[in-house]
Design a protein around this motif. Structure first.
Motif, mmCIF file in Angstrom:
data_model
loop_
_atom_site.group_PDB
_atom_site.id
_atom_site.type_symbol
_atom_site.label_atom_id
_atom_site.label_comp_id
_atom_site.label_asym_id
_atom_site.label_seq_id
_atom_site.Cartn_x
_atom_site.Cartn_y
_atom_site.Cartn_z
ATOM 1 N N SER A 34 0.830 -1.209 0.000
ATOM 2 C CA SER A 34 0.000 0.000 0.000
ATOM 3 C C SER A 34 0.863 1.256 0.000
ATOM 4 N N ASP A 35 1.931 1.233 0.797
ATOM 5 C CA ASP A 35 2.845 2.382 0.822
ATOM 6 C C ASP A 35 3.523 2.562 -0.535
ATOM 7 N N PHE A 36 3.863 1.460 -1.163
ATOM 8 C CA PHE A 36 4.509 1.511 -2.478
ATOM 9 C C PHE A 36 3.576 2.121 -3.516
ATOM 10 N N VAL A 37 2.314 1.680 -3.522
ATOM 11 C CA VAL A 37 1.330 2.213 -4.460
ATOM 12 C C VAL A 37 1.168 3.713 -4.256
ATOM 13 N N GLU A 38 1.135 4.124 -2.981
ATOM 14 C CA GLU A 38 0.981 5.551 -2.679
ATOM 15 C C GLU A 38 2.202 6.340 -3.143
ATOM 16 N N SER A 39 3.388 5.779 -2.934
ATOM 17 C CA SER A 39 4.619 6.491 -3.307
ATOM 18 C C SER A 39 4.755 6.640 -4.815
ATOM 19 N N GLU A 40 4.176 5.691 -5.554
ATOM 20 C CA GLU A 40 4.254 5.738 -7.012
ATOM 21 C C GLU A 40 3.194 6.651 -7.619
ATOM 22 N N ASP A 41 2.258 7.099 -6.764
ATOM 23 C CA ASP A 41 1.192 7.992 -7.209
ATOM 24 C C ASP A 41 0.467 7.404 -8.426
ATOM 25 N N LEU A 42 0.081 6.131 -8.300
ATOM 26 C CA LEU A 42 -0.573 5.438 -9.402
ATOM 27 C C LEU A 42 -2.032 5.864 -9.527
ATOM 28 N N GLY A 43 -2.539 5.778 -10.718
ATOM 29 C CA GLY A 43 -3.949 6.036 -10.938
ATOM 30 C C GLY A 43 -4.791 4.921 -10.354
ATOM 31 N N GLU A 44 -6.086 5.182 -10.225
ATOM 32 C CA GLU A 44 -6.993 4.220 -9.603
ATOM 33 C C GLU A 44 -6.968 2.870 -10.321
ATOM 34 N N GLU A 45 -7.060 2.892 -11.641
ATOM 35 C CA GLU A 45 -7.100 1.642 -12.393
ATOM 36 C C GLU A 45 -5.792 0.870 -12.275
ATOM 37 N N SER A 46 -4.672 1.572 -12.362
ATOM 38 C CA SER A 46 -3.374 0.925 -12.249
ATOM 39 C C SER A 46 -3.169 0.336 -10.860
ATOM 40 N N ALA A 47 -3.588 1.068 -9.838
ATOM 41 C CA ALA A 47 -3.452 0.569 -8.465
ATOM 42 C C ALA A 47 -4.298 -0.681 -8.257
ATOM 43 N N ARG A 48 -5.498 -0.681 -8.813
ATOM 44 C CA ARG A 48 -6.366 -1.853 -8.672
ATOM 45 C C ARG A 48 -5.786 -3.052 -9.407
ATOM 46 N N GLU A 49 -5.211 -2.829 -10.578
ATOM 47 C CA GLU A 49 -4.604 -3.930 -11.336
ATOM 48 C C GLU A 49 -3.437 -4.542 -10.564
ATOM 49 N N LYS A 50 -2.607 -3.698 -9.957
ATOM 50 C CA LYS A 50 -1.474 -4.216 -9.194
ATOM 51 C C LYS A 50 -1.947 -4.963 -7.948
ATOM 52 N N THR A 51 -3.005 -4.454 -7.327
ATOM 53 C CA THR A 51 -3.563 -5.151 -6.167
ATOM 54 C C THR A 51 -4.053 -6.532 -6.561
ATOM 55 N N ASP A 52 -4.778 -6.607 -7.676
ATOM 56 C CA ASP A 52 -5.271 -7.903 -8.159
ATOM 57 C C ASP A 52 -4.114 -8.841 -8.485
#
Length: 335
Positions: free
Chosen positions: A209-227
Motif C-alpha cells: 500500500s505504501d509503495f502504491v501511494e509512493s508511485e502515485d498510481l492512478g486508480e485503475e493501475s493501483a487496482r490492477e497491481k492489487t489484483d
C-alpha cells in the motif's frame, strides 16, 4: 511429484481411558497409483487448510528427538520404515502422557517436488463412505478422511539441509481443535515457531500500500497491481509455497522488476525474503473505490477503521494521515 518412501501405522486410542494400542505397518507402502493419489490429495487438502504455523527444529534432545532420527535416516543410517516406526512410538508415548484421545492412522511420506524434498507427517482419521458393488448393492466402507486433517506437518528437507539458518522450513496446522492438542503434536515434531505468517502477510500488504501511494498510481493501475499481488499470493498458498519478494516484484511490473523489492529493502518493514502467505489475511485485502461528481476515492481494505473511518448512519468518511502531496495542494488552495 515423486513419492520416494511412505509408511502408515495405526494408533488405536479410545476415549474410555484405556492405553493406546499401536499397530505397525509391516512394510513401506508399495508403489501404486493409490499411494500416489493419497499423497496428492493430502497435499491439496493441506495447502488449502487455513491457519498454519511456520517454524524450525528445536535443538535435538531427549524431549525433541525427531530431527535426529530424520537426520540419521537421510544420512543412510536407517531405512525409512525404521525411522517411521521409532517416530510413531514416540508419538504414541506423548499421546498417552498428554492424556489425549485422538488416535488415527499415522502417515509418513518422503516425496520430491521438482528439486525439493519434503517429509509429511500426519495423523489421519477414518470416515465412512458409501459405495456400490458390482451387483448394484450399497455398501459402507471406511476411508482415510483427507478432507478434515487435524494434525499434520510438512518439513522442507532441502531447506533444512541447505539453509540451516532458515526459520520457516517446517509448516504445521494450527487448527481449532484446541491448544493442548496442537502443542502436543508440535512438540512431537520438535518445531518452534519461527515466522508469524499472518503478521508477515499484513506487513507485506502494508508495504505494498505504501509503495502504491509512493508511485502515485492512478486508480485503475493501483487496482490492477492489487489484483496481481493477491492472485500471485493466493497461487503460492494453493501450492504450499512461500511468497518471495523478488518474484513478486517481477510479477508486479515487467518494466521495472526490481522496483517493489528495492522499495521494501529501503524501508523498515522487517519482512523476510520469503513470506508464508496467510489466506485469511489475503482474503480481506481489497481496494474500495468510488467515483461521483468529480470526486474519486480509492483505499485499501486494511485502512478501514484506522486511516479511514466510515459512519454508516451519516454516510460519511473521515480520512486521517492524508498524503503529503494532497495536503500541500489543499494548503495552497486555502491560501
Amino acid at each position: 511429484m515423486s513419492v520416494l518412501h511412505s509408511a502408515i501405522h495405526k494408533i488405536d486410542k479410545k476415549p474410555d481411558g484405556t492405553p493406546a494400542v499401536l499397530f505397525f505397518g509391516s512394510a513401506e507402502q508399495v508403489e501404486s497409483q493409490a499411494r500416489d493419489d493419497l499423497v496428492q490429495q493430502f497435499n491439496e487438502s493441506y495447502n488449502a487448510a487455513a491457519g498454519k504455523g511456520w517454524g524450525f527444529f528445536h535443538a535435538e534432545s531427549g524431549a525433541h528427538p525427531l530431527s535426529g532420527w530424520l537426520g540419521k535416516y537421510l544420512a543412510g543410517g536407517s531405512d525409512f520404515l525404521d525411522f517411521s516406526t521409532i517416530a510413531v512410538e514416540h508419538l504414541t508415548r506423548l499421546m498417552e502422557e498428554s492424556n489425549l484421545t485422538t488416535g488415527g492412522h499415522a502417515l509418513f511420506c518422503h516425496y520430491r517436488q521438482g528439486l525439493t524434498d519434503y517429509l509429511i507427517i500426519a495423523l489421519v482419521q477414518e470416515a465412512e463412505a458409501v459405495t456400490m458393488t458390482e451387483e448394484l448393492h450399497l455398501m459402507t466402507v471406511k476411508r482415510l478422511d483427507l478432507d478434515h486433517i487435524r494434525l499434520a506437518a510438512r518439513i522442507n528437507i532441502s531447506e533444512w539441509q541447505n539453509n540451516p539458518q532458515s526459520r520457516q522450513y517446517i509448516s504445521y496446522l494450527k487448527g481449532k481443535q484446541g491448544r493442548k492438542l496442537n502443542e502436543y503434536f508440535r512438540d512431537f515434531i520438535g518445531a518452534q515457531e519461527g515466522i508469524d505468517g499472518p503478521g508477515e502477510t499484513r506487513a507485506l500488504l502494508k508495504a505494498f500500500s505504501d509503495f502504491v501511494e509512493s508511485e502515485d498510481l492512478g486508480e485503475e493501475s493501483a487496482r490492477e497491481k492489487t489484483d496481481t499481488l493477491v492472485s500471485y499470493a493466493m497461487t503460492q498458498a494453493k501450492i504450499g509455497e512461500a511468497i518471495t519478494l523478488d518474484e513478486l516484484s517481477e510479477v508486479l511490473d515487467d518494466d521495472q522488476p526490481l522496483a517493489f523489492a528495492e522499495f521494501v529493502q529501503g524501508k523498515d518493514y522487517g519482512l523476510s525474503a520469503s513470506i508464508p502467505p496467510d489466506k485469511k489475511t489475503l482474503n480481506k485485502f481489497r481496494r474500495f473505490t468510488g467515483r461521483a461528481d468529480g470526486l474519486s476515492i480509492s483505499f485499501d481494505h486494511h485502512l478501514l477503521g484506522d486511516g479511514v473511518e466510515f459512519d454508516e448512519a451519516g454516510g460519511t468518511l473521515t480520512l486521517r494521515k492524508l498524503p503529503t502531496q494532497l495536503t500541500d495542494q489543499l494548503k495552497r488552495a486555502a491560501a
